[in-house]
Write a protein that holds these residues in place. Structure first.
Motif: not given
Length: 550
Positions: A477-506
């Motif tokens: 609740e103390t992390i803004c939407d923009e940073e959460i979205e960037e974390a998601i993009r960062q995971v894909i930049r490092e892991q490439y294509a990722t399953q949804r649940e794995d992406l949320i976990l990472a």
């Protein structure tokens, strides 16, 4: 396979458990000292049957190796796995004894770190992973040099599954300690799948040879690849064929003359192996990115170019090899051509070993692309007066200094930061009101800006995903939407294509969450939906999430 940084770490499980269905990319360092699977044979040790049911000398060897690991590789996380509880206890006791002689290493045994040192047995290690895993078999030859086929949980129904989990915990290196070799196991006398798999595992740890690897090399009798091989060999280069294991192999690889355990260059041809590859042709770009992440330098040789303009193709091939020689001459010969990122590469094939629960506490080392959360430590404000007695201008100045370092920062986090600075256990109403008034003062002055409950620099700067290690705590609740979205993009930049649940976990682990609870999972899921709805990400028919293809 997303975890393994060297094919030897997953090759046995791929063959014995998954029918070679896992896609495994080869490592550029075939025999690097600190990469892959190895066997440490300890024939002088003795398995004590009966009450003890352990191998004290083997436990001591493992404990010594643990301390030596932290002296030699302090940046690599480590865990020990055993085949039974007794061996687990012996190693823990030996490590504790040896630590008394090396107090300078105590920092590596703190349980406060995300991937702290631990010793677990065959039945409790599921869900863990480390850079390096030591496996202590414990069982083996007794004092009379008798080897019984009783290996505890391994002999039970489903024992092979437990073994599969144990031998696939390492990202970079796995060292097996045993007082016997594979040749000492007459597995034809048992119907235990677990023992049969153990025999294959120990044999591979010792020789790094699987039967199907040799067969693949013998079958690689293709005229096009043969012509390239003969040309390169005639120019003094050592060439290896069909490098890798099941799922994906490089057609040819040039051995580094300065470090025979490392490859200079991988060569892909468009012959039979190319067209029959398990990797679809529309994933060529992704495949190249993964190989690059593994440290490979790749040169493609097309058959049309080879036959139409062979001299030019030969010239470009030799030129590529020379360039690689110039680069690798500056590197440690025991290391890959470029340091592989610790973050998993990709989920091109789902890992079948065990599904990770979204609430399981697991750590994830991050590389330089994911920065730790930086706290402002250079405030110029005095704390002699109470917060509510401090001038609004001074308090607003301190708030601006914090935002300049920590933007975007939640208002509650700002209140906590100032409360701690003043040494208060809680923020009373007068303190809270004074801080909120000073925030509004800074906003009106234009030194910061407020969007909802978050404070930003003015003008705003690019948002990055930040890892929270406890100060500040990771609270969704103390992390803004923009940073959460960037974390998601960062995971894909490092892991490439990722399953949804794995992406949320990472993504949650990228932000510092050690356990992904329901609220955290839902919030990150909402952020992922926004990225999908706006077309910033796409979800492919197979369920993988990735960036839109240009």
């Amino acid at each position: 396979h997303y975890r393994s940084r060297h094919e030897s770490l997953i090759a046995v499980s791929n063959r014995e458990c998954y029918d070679n269905d896992l896609l495994i990319y080869p490592s550029v360092a075939d025999r690097a000292e600190n990469l892959g699977l190895t066997l440490r044979h300890l024939p002088q040790t003795v398995y004590e049957r009966g009450v003890n049911s352990g191998n004290p000398l083997e436990a001591e060897a493992v404990a010594l190796a643990v301390l030596d690991h932290y002296r030699q590789n302090p940046d690599k996380t480590l865990m020990v796995g055993t085949f039974n509880v007794r061996q687990q206890e012996l190693i823990r006791d030996k490590v504790a004894q040896l630590r008394l002689t090396a107090p300078e290493l105590d920092v590596f045994f703190s349980r406060d770190t995300r991937e702290h040192f631990d010793v677990k047995n065959l039945e409790t290690i599921q869900g863990d992973e480390r850079d390096v895993i030591f496996i202590s078999v414990g069982f083996g030859f007794d004092v009379n040099r008798k080897l019984l086929m009783n290996f505890g949980p391994l002999n039970q129904e489903g024992g092979w599954r437990r073994l599969n989990v144990l031998i696939t915990r390492a990202r970079e290196q796995c060292v097996v300690f045993s007082n016997f070799r594979a040749a000492d196991l007459p597995f034809e006398t048992t119907t235990s799948r677990g023992l049969s798999m153990l025999k294959v595992f120990l044999a591979y740890a010792e020789s790094r040879v699987l039967p199907e690897t040799d067969a693949a090399q013998l079958q690689a009798d293709l005229p096009f690849e043969n012509a390239i091989d003969e040309f390169l060999t005639s120019h003094g280069h050592v060439v290896k064929r069909q490098v890798g294991c099941a799922g994906f192999r490089l057609d040819l690889a040039i051995v580094d003359p300065l470090a025979p355990g490392r490859y200079l260059l991988g060569i892909e041809c468009d012959g039979m192996s190319y067209h029959s590859s398990h990797v679809a042709r529309d994933r060529d770009r992704l495949r190249q990115q993964i190989l690059k992440g593994m440290g490979w330098r790749i040169q493609r040789v097309w058959s049309t170019d080879w036959y139409r303009d062979r001299s030019e193709t030969e010239r470009l091939l030799l030129e590529a090899i020379e360039k690689c020689k110039q680069v690798t001459a500056l590197h440690d010969p025991n290391q890959p051509l470029q340091t592989p990122p610790v973050r998993p590469l990709a989920h091109l094939v789902e890992e079948i070993a065990e599904p990770v629960s979204m609430s399981v506490s697991v750590g994830l080392p991050f590389d330089s692309a994911v920065i730790p959360y930086q706290i402002c430590t250079s405030l110029t404000i005095g704390t002699d007066l109470e917060v509510h007695q401090t001038r609004v201008e001074e308090l607003a100045g301190a708030i601006t200094e914090i935002v300049a370092v920590e933007s975007p920062v939640h208002i509650e986090e700002m209140i906590r930061r100032l409360r701690v600075l003043w040494g208060k256990k809680r923020a009373a109403d007068r303190m809270r009101n004074a801080i909120e008034t000073s925030i509004q003062y800074a906003v009106n002055k234009g030194t910061i800006r407020q969007e909802g409950e978050f404070l930003w620099t003015y003008p705003a700067r690019e948002v990055t995903a930040r890892y929270r290690d406890g100060d500040p705590p990771a609270r969704i609740e103390t992390i803004c939407d923009e940073e959460i979205e960037e974390a998601i993009r960062q995971v894909i930049r490092e892991q490439y294509a990722t399953q949804r649940e794995d992406l949320i976990l990472a993504a949650s682990r990228t932000l510092g969450f050690q356990a992904t609870r329901e609220q955290t999972s839902q919030t990150i899921g909402y952020a992922l939906n926004r990225l999908l709805d706006t077309g910033k990400l796409i979800q492919m028919p197979n369920g993988m999430v990735n960036f839109p293809i240009d």
